[in-house]
Design an enzyme around this catalytic site. Structure first.
Site, PDB file in Angstrom:
ATOM      1  N   ASP A   1      -5.393   8.235  10.375  1.00 19.57           N
ATOM      2  CA  ASP A   1      -3.918   8.301  10.716  1.00 19.57           C
ATOM      3  C   ASP A   1      -4.047   8.667  11.626  1.00 19.57           C
ATOM      4  O   ASP A   1      -3.654   9.826  12.286  1.00 19.57           O
ATOM      5  CB  ASP A   1      -3.342   8.388   9.878  1.00 19.57           C
ATOM      6  CG  ASP A   1      -2.963   8.106   8.545  1.00 19.57           C
ATOM      7  OD1 ASP A   1      -3.691   6.850   8.345  1.00 19.57           O
ATOM      8  OD2 ASP A   1      -3.824   8.753   7.352  1.00 19.57           O
TER       9      ASP A   1
ATOM     10  N   GLU B   1       1.096  -1.153   0.014  1.00 11.31           N
ATOM     11  CA  GLU B   1      -0.199  -0.140   0.143  1.00 11.31           C
ATOM     12  C   GLU B   1       0.609   1.429  -0.224  1.00 11.31           C
ATOM     13  O   GLU B   1       1.143   1.619   0.514  1.00 11.31           O
ATOM     14  CB  GLU B   1      -0.537  -0.042   0.824  1.00 11.31           C
ATOM     15  CG  GLU B   1      -2.295  -1.060   1.335  1.00 11.31           C
ATOM     16  CD  GLU B   1      -2.781  -0.637   2.542  1.00 11.31           C
ATOM     17  OE1 GLU B   1      -2.896   0.216   3.591  1.00 11.31           O
ATOM     18  OE2 GLU B   1      -3.342  -1.867   2.709  1.00 11.31           O
TER      19      GLU B   1
END
Length: 258
Positions: free
Chosen positions: A58, A47
């Protein structure tokens, strides 16, 4: 066949390992080096993170990497150039992971066209509404044989999981908990019950479990209930510490044995 579908079709009983890193961190031109190091070391799928100034899903480790990448001058256009430069050396699936704003600014059709040109097989956009995916994104993704990977969490209803399974292809990204990214020391009984609950649904798509995998316990728990595991924050932190993808991978593999 799309490389993501090919990977899962050919894996047999083998458990897969996918790694995430942020393109452009720790150095702007390290993207190709990191990907090729992962391929040499047997990583099944990568990824490639698209840095964004407001990465809502995140935690601090990946936020730091995204900030560094942006300061280094990274952009989506440059990521495509970097991937195109190594396209003929890469044989594993590459999945771009980022936020919808960046892709929309680039232009949806231009984005998927660039994915094909640079050897990308799929995309993960955590903030993509499913309605917009069905109406605007999926038709273009299908046109370019690209997979758009959707996320589910412990709070996602069974009905919603089945709806996602029906309208996507490639794999389903199972987020281990309804929180931001970041390493965890273990997966408690509630998380493992969630893994087993979804596993028992008999979904059409394979599943990969991510968020929080950083050691042997979390890796084995994820792999026991899915096709494989995705590791992000742990590898990103090691890459930041070492500045060298091979050394970061050495340290990651050591951590996954303990």
């Amino acid at each position: 066949m799309n490389r993501i579908n090919q990977l899962f079709a050919n894996r047999g009983e083998r458990k897969l390992l996918s790694l995430y890193f942020c393109a452009g961190a720790p150095a702007l031109e390290s993207t190709g080096e990191v990907i090729l190091a992962m391929q040499r070391r047997g990583i099944d799928m990568v990824e490639v993170g698209i840095p964004f100034s407001d990465p809502m899903a995140d935690g601090p480790v990946i936020q730091k990497a995204a900030t560094q990448a942006l300061r280094n001058g990274q952009s989506l256009r440059h990521i495509f150039e970097q991937l195109k430069a190594i396209k003929h050396q890469v044989h594993m699936p590459l999945v771009l992971m980022g936020y919808l704003n960046v892709v929309m600014q680039y232009g949806l059709e231009n984005y998927f066209k660039s994915c094909v040109e640079s050897g990308v097989s799929g995309t993960i956009l955590p903030d993509l509404p499913f309605k917009d995916y069905l109406e605007q994104v999926k038709p273009l993704a299908d046109k370019y044989d690209q997979r758009v990977i959707m996320l589910i969490t412990p709070e996602t209803s069974a009905q919603r999981v089945r709806f996602i399974d029906e309208h996507t292809s490639g794999f389903i990204y199972m987020v281990s908990s309804a929180s931001i990214t970041g390493a965890q020391h273990n997966f408690d009984q509630a998380k493992q019950a969630y893994f087993k609950r979804v596993d028992a649904m008999g979904l059409r798509n394979p599943r990969m479990i991510g968020f929080g995998i950083s050691n042997k316990q979390t890796l084995e728990s994820a792999q026991a209930a899915a096709a494989g595991a995705i590791i992000g924050s742990k590898f990103v932190a090691l890459l930041d510490e070492t500045g060298n993808p091979d050394e970061a991978l050495d340290r990651l593999f050591a951590a996954l044995q303990s």
